[in-house]
Design a protein around this motif. Structure first.
Motif, PDB file in Angstrom:
ATOM      1  N   ASP A  29       0.825  -1.217   0.000  1.00 13.72           N
ATOM      2  CA  ASP A  29       0.000   0.000   0.000  1.00 13.72           C
ATOM      3  C   ASP A  29       0.853   1.260   0.000  1.00 13.72           C
ATOM      4  O   ASP A  29       0.424   2.303   0.460  1.00 13.72           O
ATOM      5  CB  ASP A  29      -0.929  -0.001   1.222  1.00 13.72           C
ATOM      6  N   THR A  30       2.046   1.174  -0.537  1.00 12.29           N
ATOM      7  CA  THR A  30       2.989   2.290  -0.493  1.00 12.29           C
ATOM      8  C   THR A  30       2.446   3.553  -1.156  1.00 12.29           C
ATOM      9  O   THR A  30       2.614   4.650  -0.621  1.00 12.29           O
ATOM     10  CB  THR A  30       4.329   1.869  -1.127  1.00 12.29           C
ATOM     11  N   ILE A  31       1.801   3.421  -2.299  1.00 10.82           N
ATOM     12  CA  ILE A  31       1.296   4.614  -3.006  1.00 10.82           C
ATOM     13  C   ILE A  31       0.237   5.317  -2.162  1.00 10.82           C
ATOM     14  O   ILE A  31       0.250   6.541  -2.015  1.00 10.82           O
ATOM     15  CB  ILE A  31       0.764   4.239  -4.401  1.00 10.82           C
ATOM     16  N   PHE A  32      -0.683   4.546  -1.585  1.00  5.55           N
ATOM     17  CA  PHE A  32      -1.693   5.121  -0.696  1.00  5.55           C
ATOM     18  C   PHE A  32      -1.031   5.826   0.484  1.00  5.55           C
ATOM     19  O   PHE A  32      -1.398   6.945   0.845  1.00  5.55           O
ATOM     20  CB  PHE A  32      -2.653   4.034  -0.197  1.00  5.55           C
ATOM     21  N   GLU A  33      -0.042   5.169   1.091  1.00  4.19           N
ATOM     22  CA  GLU A  33       0.644   5.748   2.247  1.00  4.19           C
ATOM     23  C   GLU A  33       1.412   7.013   1.861  1.00  4.19           C
ATOM     24  O   GLU A  33       1.452   7.978   2.631  1.00  4.19           O
ATOM     25  CB  GLU A  33       1.575   4.725   2.901  1.00  4.19           C
ATOM     26  N   MET A  34       2.021   7.019   0.685  1.00  6.05           N
ATOM     27  CA  MET A  34       2.718   8.224   0.220  1.00  6.05           C
ATOM     28  C   MET A  34       1.735   9.380   0.082  1.00  6.05           C
ATOM     29  O   MET A  34       2.033  10.512   0.484  1.00  6.05           O
ATOM     30  CB  MET A  34       3.400   7.955  -1.119  1.00  6.05           C
ATOM     31  N   ASP A  35       0.578   9.103  -0.501  1.00  5.93           N
ATOM     32  CA  ASP A  35      -0.442  10.134  -0.680  1.00  5.93           C
ATOM     33  C   ASP A  35      -0.959  10.629   0.677  1.00  5.93           C
ATOM     34  O   ASP A  35      -1.126  11.834   0.889  1.00  5.93           O
ATOM     35  CB  ASP A  35      -1.587   9.593  -1.534  1.00  5.93           C
ATOM     36  N   ARG A  36      -1.183   9.708   1.587  1.00  4.37           N
ATOM     37  CA  ARG A  36      -1.651  10.077   2.934  1.00  4.37           C
ATOM     38  C   ARG A  36      -0.628  10.984   3.617  1.00  4.37           C
ATOM     39  O   ARG A  36      -0.981  12.026   4.173  1.00  4.37           O
ATOM     40  CB  ARG A  36      -1.892   8.822   3.771  1.00  4.37           C
ATOM     41  N   LYS A  37       0.638  10.610   3.556  1.00  9.06           N
ATOM     42  CA  LYS A  37       1.685  11.419   4.186  1.00  9.06           C
ATOM     43  C   LYS A  37       1.788  12.799   3.526  1.00  9.06           C
ATOM     44  O   LYS A  37       2.000  13.801   4.204  1.00  9.06           O
ATOM     45  CB  LYS A  37       3.014  10.683   4.151  1.00  9.06           C
ATOM     46  N   PHE A  38       1.632  12.845   2.203  1.00  7.48           N
ATOM     47  CA  PHE A  38       1.657  14.127   1.500  1.00  7.48           C
ATOM     48  C   PHE A  38       0.561  15.045   2.041  1.00  7.48           C
ATOM     49  O   PHE A  38       0.805  16.225   2.320  1.00  7.48           O
ATOM     50  CB  PHE A  38       1.481  13.906   0.000  1.00  7.48           C
ATOM     51  N   HIS A  39      -0.646  14.515   2.206  1.00  8.76           N
ATOM     52  CA  HIS A  39      -1.765  15.328   2.698  1.00  8.76           C
ATOM     53  C   HIS A  39      -1.625  15.687   4.174  1.00  8.76           C
ATOM     54  O   HIS A  39      -2.253  16.637   4.631  1.00  8.76           O
ATOM     55  CB  HIS A  39      -3.098  14.629   2.426  1.00  8.76           C
ATOM     56  N   GLU A  40      -0.799  14.968   4.893  1.00  7.36           N
ATOM     57  CA  GLU A  40      -0.510  15.298   6.292  1.00  7.36           C
ATOM     58  C   GLU A  40       0.645  16.287   6.405  1.00  7.36           C
ATOM     59  O   GLU A  40       1.039  16.660   7.506  1.00  7.36           O
ATOM     60  CB  GLU A  40      -0.163  14.032   7.083  1.00  7.36           C
ATOM     61  N   GLY A  41       1.217  16.691   5.266  1.00  7.46           N
ATOM     62  CA  GLY A  41       2.329  17.639   5.289  1.00  7.46           C
ATOM     63  C   GLY A  41       3.682  16.987   5.512  1.00  7.46           C
ATOM     64  O   GLY A  41       4.636  17.665   5.872  1.00  7.46           O
ATOM     65  N   ASP A  42       3.767  15.684   5.285  1.00  6.67           N
ATOM     66  CA  ASP A  42       5.018  14.947   5.492  1.00  6.67           C
ATOM     67  C   ASP A  42       5.320  14.119   4.233  1.00  6.67           C
ATOM     68  O   ASP A  42       5.318  12.891   4.271  1.00  6.67           O
ATOM     69  CB  ASP A  42       4.871  14.035   6.715  1.00  6.67           C
TER      70      ASP A  42
END
Length: 101
Positions: A9-22
């Motif tokens: 689920d790396t792509i999902f996690e990358m997107d989630r972190k992007f939206h969290e400002g990280d």
């Protein structure tokens, strides 16, 4: 031993972190999977799942398309390390060129 991992689920996690400002980069991140970790682990193939939490997104199709864009944009940064696979021949070609799939 060569590794072929059928789900992450790396792509999902990358997107989630992007939206969290990280924001993180697929080449070298603290996520479970990164290109550097794959290289160290002798990966030949990684299937990147595009997870959509249906209860938490307004438009699931739009969300998945955004993840597809994220996937391609990240992998296009590192054409010397990894190649997209659309056929078995692509895997063989990537291996011949010392790239992961």
């Amino acid at each position: 031993m060569l590794v072929a991992d059928m789900h992450c689920d790396t792509i999902f996690e990358m997107d989630r972190k992007f939206h969290e400002g990280d924001p993180v980069d697929i080449k070298d991140s603290n996520l479970n999977i990164s290109l550097n970790k794959m290289k160290q682990g002798n990966y030949v193939l990684q299937n990147f799942a595009l997870f959509t939490p249906l209860k938490h997104v307004e438009d699931p199709i739009q969300h998945v398309m955004h993840l597809v864009d994220t996937f391609y944009l990240e992998l296009e940064k590192y054409p010397d390390m990894i190649g997209i696979v659309k056929s078995y021949q692509d895997i063989l070609d990537n291996m011949k060129n010392h790239k992961m799939s």
